[in-house]
Design an enzyme around this catalytic site. Structure first.
Site, PDB file in Angstrom:
ATOM      1  CG  MET A  92     -66.867  61.158  86.356  1.00 14.87           C
ATOM      2  SD  MET A  92     -66.086  62.455  85.309  1.00 14.87           S
ATOM      3  CE  MET A  92     -66.899  61.795  83.545  1.00 14.87           C
ATOM      4  NE  ARG A  93     -63.097  60.654  94.966  1.00 12.63           N
ATOM      5  CZ  ARG A  93     -63.692  61.297  95.786  1.00 12.63           C
ATOM      6  NH1 ARG A  93     -64.935  61.573  95.564  1.00 12.63           N
ATOM      7  NH2 ARG A  93     -63.159  61.874  96.869  1.00 12.63           N
ATOM      8  CG  LEU A  95     -56.711  61.615  90.806  1.00 11.08           C
ATOM      9  CD1 LEU A  95     -55.882  61.373  89.801  1.00 11.08           C
ATOM     10  CD2 LEU A  95     -56.768  60.711  91.996  1.00 11.08           C
ATOM     11  CG  ASN A 109     -58.695  63.359  82.346  1.00 12.89           C
ATOM     12  OD1 ASN A 109     -59.532  62.407  82.301  1.00 12.89           O
ATOM     13  ND2 ASN A 109     -59.281  64.538  82.145  1.00 12.89           N
ATOM     14  CG  HIS A 111     -62.069  67.333  79.220  1.00 13.04           C
ATOM     15  ND1 HIS A 111     -62.946  67.066  80.337  1.00 13.04           N
ATOM     16  CD2 HIS A 111     -62.551  68.217  78.556  1.00 13.04           C
ATOM     17  CE1 HIS A 111     -63.884  68.114  80.602  1.00 13.04           C
ATOM     18  NE2 HIS A 111     -63.542  68.863  79.305  1.00 13.04           N
ATOM     19  CG  ASP A 147     -61.613  68.760  82.983  1.00 12.52           C
ATOM     20  OD1 ASP A 147     -61.158  67.433  83.247  1.00 12.52           O
ATOM     21  OD2 ASP A 147     -62.724  69.048  83.216  1.00 12.52           O
ATOM     22  CB  ALA A 175     -62.964  61.870  68.225  1.00 18.62           C
TER      23      ALA A 175
HETATM   24  C1  GAR Z   1     -65.577  60.492  78.500  1.00 13.26           C
HETATM   25  O1  GAR Z   1     -66.462  61.161  77.546  1.00 13.26           O
HETATM   26  C2  GAR Z   1     -64.555  61.107  78.791  1.00 13.26           C
HETATM   27  O2  GAR Z   1     -64.035  62.290  78.070  1.00 13.26           O
HETATM   28  C3  GAR Z   1     -65.367  62.094  80.100  1.00 13.26           C
HETATM   29  O3  GAR Z   1     -66.147  61.168  80.669  1.00 13.26           O
HETATM   30  C4  GAR Z   1     -66.433  60.110  79.724  1.00 13.26           C
HETATM   31  C5  GAR Z   1     -66.441  58.566  80.145  1.00 13.26           C
HETATM   32  O4  GAR Z   1     -66.895  57.844  79.424  1.00 13.26           O
HETATM   33  N1  GAR Z   1     -64.453  62.564  81.149  1.00 13.26           N
HETATM   34  C6  GAR Z   1     -64.547  63.561  81.628  1.00 13.26           C
HETATM   35  O5  GAR Z   1     -65.556  64.351  81.308  1.00 13.26           O
HETATM   36  C7  GAR Z   1     -63.274  64.110  82.438  1.00 13.26           C
HETATM   37  N2  GAR Z   1     -63.473  65.436  82.784  1.00 13.26           N
HETATM   38  P1  GAR Z   1     -66.336  56.303  79.446  1.00 13.26           P
HETATM   39  O6  GAR Z   1     -66.467  55.654  80.973  1.00 13.26           O
HETATM   40  O7  GAR Z   1     -67.399  55.583  78.546  1.00 13.26           O
HETATM   41  O8  GAR Z   1     -65.137  56.087  78.840  1.00 13.26           O
END
Ligand code: GAR
Length: 217
Positions: A92-93, A95, A109, A111, A147, A175
């Site tokens: 969640m940072r 880059l 990534n 998303h 994103d 999914a």
């Molecule tokens: C996941 O749903 C991923 O798609 C989202 O964070 C969650 C992490 O879950 N990522 C984002 O929103 C990136 N923009 P996890 O730590 O259990 O993999």
């Protein structure tokens, strides 16, 4: 054939990291994880490497004065480990442009939406507010904008009556866990080409069935 060496970056519970760990446990899978980095010492996902021999590092962004000096240490750790592809798994940072330039088309990534719809941290709330009937997840190459970047793979997931953010997130997450290892496999097998803002799966010639929501009778 040599396996593609993955560096996985996490910030939280790491369920997508787990999906990649599970995929890599198959001897026939064409990638292996060489390093997991968390920017948070309390990330639940750090525990997921305990039963494995995967090297793990905590690089706390709060110890750095600016984004790029943090990114330089992350870059150095990944290079020391021999990483060839960086997988952001709930990292969640944002880059820096410097970091993204060091790894051209070598950062992916996942998303939880069908990009380019619903960027940001509240994708499921956005999907519910928009009333879409299908949402899903996207694996894409990373650009320095949030994103954004060439799309490798997507899965569509129905939005159901009565869904709230949690129920929708859980359905999409299932999914995600299928998509991420498949997308990494496509890259490891050299089946993706990137031109400008578009990624192409060169041998993708067979259409699966359309997904209707509500289901077609
Ligand atoms: C996941 O749903 C991923 O798609 C989202 O964070 C969650 C992490 O879950 N990522 C984002 O929103 C990136 N923009 P996890 O730590 O259990 O993999």
């Amino acid at each position: 054939m040599d396996k593609l060496k993955l560096g996985v970056l996490i910030s939280g519970r790491g369920s997508n990291l787990q999906a990649l760990i599970d995929a890599c446990a198959d001897p026939g899978y064409p990638a292996e994880i060489v390093l997991v980095i968390s920017n948070r010492p309390d990330a639940g996902g750090l525990a997921r490497t305990q039963a494995t021999d995967i090297a793990t590092r905590v690089i706390e962004h709060t110890n750095y004065e600016d984004r790029e000096s943090f990114d330089r240490d992350v870059d150095a750790a990944l290079r020391d480990a021999g990483a060839q592809l960086i997988c952001l798994a709930g990292f969640m940072r944002l880059l820096s442009a410097w970091f993204v330039d060091q790894w051209p088309d070598r950062i992916v990534n996942i998303h939880p939406s069908l990009l380019p719809a619903f960027k940001g941290t509240d994708s499921h709330a956005q999907a519910l507010a928009a009333g879409v009937k299908l949402t899903g997840c996207t694996v894409h190459f990373v650009r320095s904008e949030m994103d954004a970047g060439p799309i490798i793979m997507q899965a569509a997931v129905p939005v159901l009556y009565g869904d709230d953010e949690d129920s929708l997130a859980a359905r999409v997450l299932t999914a995600e866990h299928q998509c991420y290892p498949r997308a990494v496999r496509l890259i490891a097998e050299g089946r993706i080409t990137v031109e400008d803002s578009r990624a192409t799966i060169t041998d993708n010639l067979e259409a699966g069935p359309p997904l209707y929501n509500p289901p077609a009778d």
